[in-house]
Motif scaffolding. Structure first.
Motif, PDB file in Angstrom:
ATOM      1  N   VAL A   8     -69.060  10.973  -3.334  1.00 16.47           N
ATOM      2  CA  VAL A   8     -70.849  11.118  -2.900  1.00 16.47           C
ATOM      3  C   VAL A   8     -71.128  12.292  -2.501  1.00 16.47           C
ATOM      4  CG1 VAL A   8     -70.496   8.727  -2.156  1.00 16.47           C
ATOM      5  CG2 VAL A   8     -70.506  10.577  -0.299  1.00 16.47           C
ATOM      6  N   ASP A   9     -72.278  13.113  -3.081  1.00 16.29           N
ATOM      7  CA  ASP A   9     -72.073  14.072  -2.797  1.00 16.29           C
ATOM      8  C   ASP A   9     -72.831  14.174  -1.515  1.00 16.29           C
ATOM      9  OD1 ASP A   9     -72.691  14.266  -5.400  1.00 16.29           O
ATOM     10  OD2 ASP A   9     -74.562  13.970  -5.917  1.00 16.29           O
ATOM     11  N   SER A  10     -73.450  13.239  -0.569  1.00 15.97           N
ATOM     12  CA  SER A  10     -73.257  13.624   1.134  1.00 15.97           C
ATOM     13  C   SER A  10     -71.870  13.933   1.590  1.00 15.97           C
ATOM     14  CB  SER A  10     -73.427  12.504   1.232  1.00 15.97           C
ATOM     15  OG  SER A  10     -75.198  12.415   0.657  1.00 15.97           O
ATOM     16  N   PHE A  11     -70.561  13.742   0.792  1.00 12.99           N
ATOM     17  CA  PHE A  11     -69.378  14.553   1.914  1.00 12.99           C
ATOM     18  C   PHE A  11     -68.700  14.733   0.612  1.00 12.99           C
ATOM     19  CE2 PHE A  11     -70.926  10.887   3.775  1.00 12.99           C
ATOM     20  CZ  PHE A  11     -70.425  10.623   5.523  1.00 12.99           C
ATOM     21  N   PRO A  12     -69.172  16.478   0.795  1.00 12.02           N
ATOM     22  CA  PRO A  12     -68.217  17.317  -0.973  1.00 12.02           C
ATOM     23  C   PRO A  12     -66.993  17.265  -0.019  1.00 12.02           C
ATOM     24  CG  PRO A  12     -70.561  18.692   0.493  1.00 12.02           C
ATOM     25  CD  PRO A  12     -70.232  16.892   0.985  1.00 12.02           C
ATOM     26  N   GLY A  13     -66.099  17.466  -1.083  1.00  8.16           N
ATOM     27  CA  GLY A  13     -64.712  17.169  -0.676  1.00  8.16           C
ATOM     28  C   GLY A  13     -63.617  16.314  -0.095  1.00  8.16           C
ATOM     29  N   ARG A  52     -73.508   4.878   2.612  1.00  7.59           N
ATOM     30  CA  ARG A  52     -74.634   3.777   2.768  1.00  7.59           C
ATOM     31  C   ARG A  52     -75.174   3.187   1.529  1.00  7.59           C
ATOM     32  NH1 ARG A  52     -76.458   2.285   7.592  1.00  7.59           N
ATOM     33  NH2 ARG A  52     -78.595   2.474   6.418  1.00  7.59           N
ATOM     34  N   PRO A  53     -75.534   2.128   1.779  1.00 10.34           N
ATOM     35  CA  PRO A  53     -76.608   1.964   0.078  1.00 10.34           C
ATOM     36  C   PRO A  53     -76.791   2.355  -0.269  1.00 10.34           C
ATOM     37  CG  PRO A  53     -76.297  -0.242   2.207  1.00 10.34           C
ATOM     38  CD  PRO A  53     -76.269   1.422   2.674  1.00 10.34           C
ATOM     39  N   GLY A  54     -76.980   2.685  -1.618  1.00 15.05           N
ATOM     40  CA  GLY A  54     -78.025   3.473  -2.739  1.00 15.05           C
ATOM     41  C   GLY A  54     -77.656   4.925  -2.989  1.00 15.05           C
ATOM     42  N   MET A  55     -76.501   5.225  -2.161  1.00 15.13           N
ATOM     43  CA  MET A  55     -75.975   6.789  -2.481  1.00 15.13           C
ATOM     44  C   MET A  55     -75.178   6.791  -4.058  1.00 15.13           C
ATOM     45  SD  MET A  55     -73.643   7.343   0.619  1.00 15.13           S
ATOM     46  CE  MET A  55     -74.476   8.621   2.111  1.00 15.13           C
ATOM     47  N   ALA A  56     -75.077   7.836  -4.504  1.00 14.67           N
ATOM     48  CA  ALA A  56     -74.909   8.323  -5.825  1.00 14.67           C
ATOM     49  C   ALA A  56     -74.079   8.144  -5.652  1.00 14.67           C
ATOM     50  CB  ALA A  56     -75.978   8.809  -5.871  1.00 14.67           C
ATOM     51  N   ALA A  57     -72.777   7.462  -6.953  1.00 17.63           N
ATOM     52  CA  ALA A  57     -71.059   8.174  -5.857  1.00 17.63           C
ATOM     53  C   ALA A  57     -70.381   8.201  -7.951  1.00 17.63           C
ATOM     54  CB  ALA A  57     -70.536   6.366  -5.557  1.00 17.63           C
ATOM     55  N   ASP A  58     -69.221   8.715  -7.459  1.00 18.62           N
ATOM     56  CA  ASP A  58     -68.846   8.488  -8.405  1.00 18.62           C
ATOM     57  C   ASP A  58     -67.469   8.166  -8.226  1.00 18.62           C
ATOM     58  OD1 ASP A  58     -70.192  10.880 -10.355  1.00 18.62           O
ATOM     59  OD2 ASP A  58     -69.601  12.287  -9.102  1.00 18.62           O
ATOM     60  N   VAL A  59     -66.878   7.551  -9.349  1.00 13.17           N
ATOM     61  CA  VAL A  59     -65.066   6.599  -9.269  1.00 13.17           C
ATOM     62  C   VAL A  59     -64.317   7.442 -10.046  1.00 13.17           C
ATOM     63  CG1 VAL A  59     -63.769   4.500 -10.380  1.00 13.17           C
ATOM     64  CG2 VAL A  59     -66.612   4.611  -9.208  1.00 13.17           C
ATOM     65  N   TRP A  60     -63.173   7.580  -9.220  1.00 10.60           N
ATOM     66  CA  TRP A  60     -62.559   8.477  -9.877  1.00 10.60           C
ATOM     67  C   TRP A  60     -60.894   8.046 -10.654  1.00 10.60           C
ATOM     68  CZ3 TRP A  60     -63.342  13.375 -11.650  1.00 10.60           C
ATOM     69  CH2 TRP A  60     -64.850  13.953 -11.042  1.00 10.60           C
TER      70      TRP A  60
END
Length: 163
Positions: free
Chosen positions: A100-105, A151-159
């Motif tokens: 998620v963008d909120s926790f880069p890396g 949190r609900p609603g966070m944009a996420a990427d699946v790898w």
């Protein structure tokens, strides 16, 4: 000889004992009704949840099956994602990572819990390989990590490989 109406049982007349027992039974029945009413007035969460929002004000009346409180079940957080058709070689239970963008890396482990049987967002004509890649299939990824931070609603990427 004593008459039947004046029979004494342990110092009390039998009819007085019967009236007292009937009064006790009536009181227990009334108590059971009150306990049931209290149970119906008590709002209970379906599990171990966090209260996100309360949609009520003091004095509001709530009907049955009407949402009154928004709950977050931290133990069952998930991500909805979409796979192109050329990546459908996945299986339920397969381990994946979520970023998620909120926790880069950082990446959070999860597992695939659902793969749709039907394609979505299908273009009108899917004759060329480029157009076929636009057809996607919905997946559901259950999160195994990060339940206390995501949190609900966070944009996420699946790898499918750890990023």
């Amino acid at each position: 000889a004593k008459e039947a109406s004046n029979l004494v049982h342990n110092g009390y007349r039998t009819e007085e004992v019967a009236r007292a027992e009937a009064a006790v039974d009536a009181a227990q029945a009334a108590l059971a009704v009150i306990d049931k009413e209290i149970e119906e007035l008590t709002v209970k969460a379906p599990g171990n949840c966090i209260v996100e929002a309360i949609d009520l004000q003091p004095g509001d009346l709530v009907g049955p099956k009407v949402p009154a409180v928004a709950l977050l079940d931290k133990a069952n957080m998930w991500v909805r994602a979409y796979l192109p058709e050329n990546h459908l070689g996945v299986a339920n239970g397969q381990k994946v990572w979520v970023t998620v963008d909120s926790f880069p890396g950082e990446s959070f482990a999860g597992r695939i819990a659902f793969v749709s049987r039907e394609g979505e967002f299908t273009p009108r004509n899917i004759q060329t390989p480029e157009e076929r890649s636009k057809q996607v299939f919905r997946i559901k990824v259950m999160l195994d990590e990060g339940l206390d931070r995501l949190r609900p609603g966070m944009a996420a990427d699946v790898w499918f490989a750890k990023p």
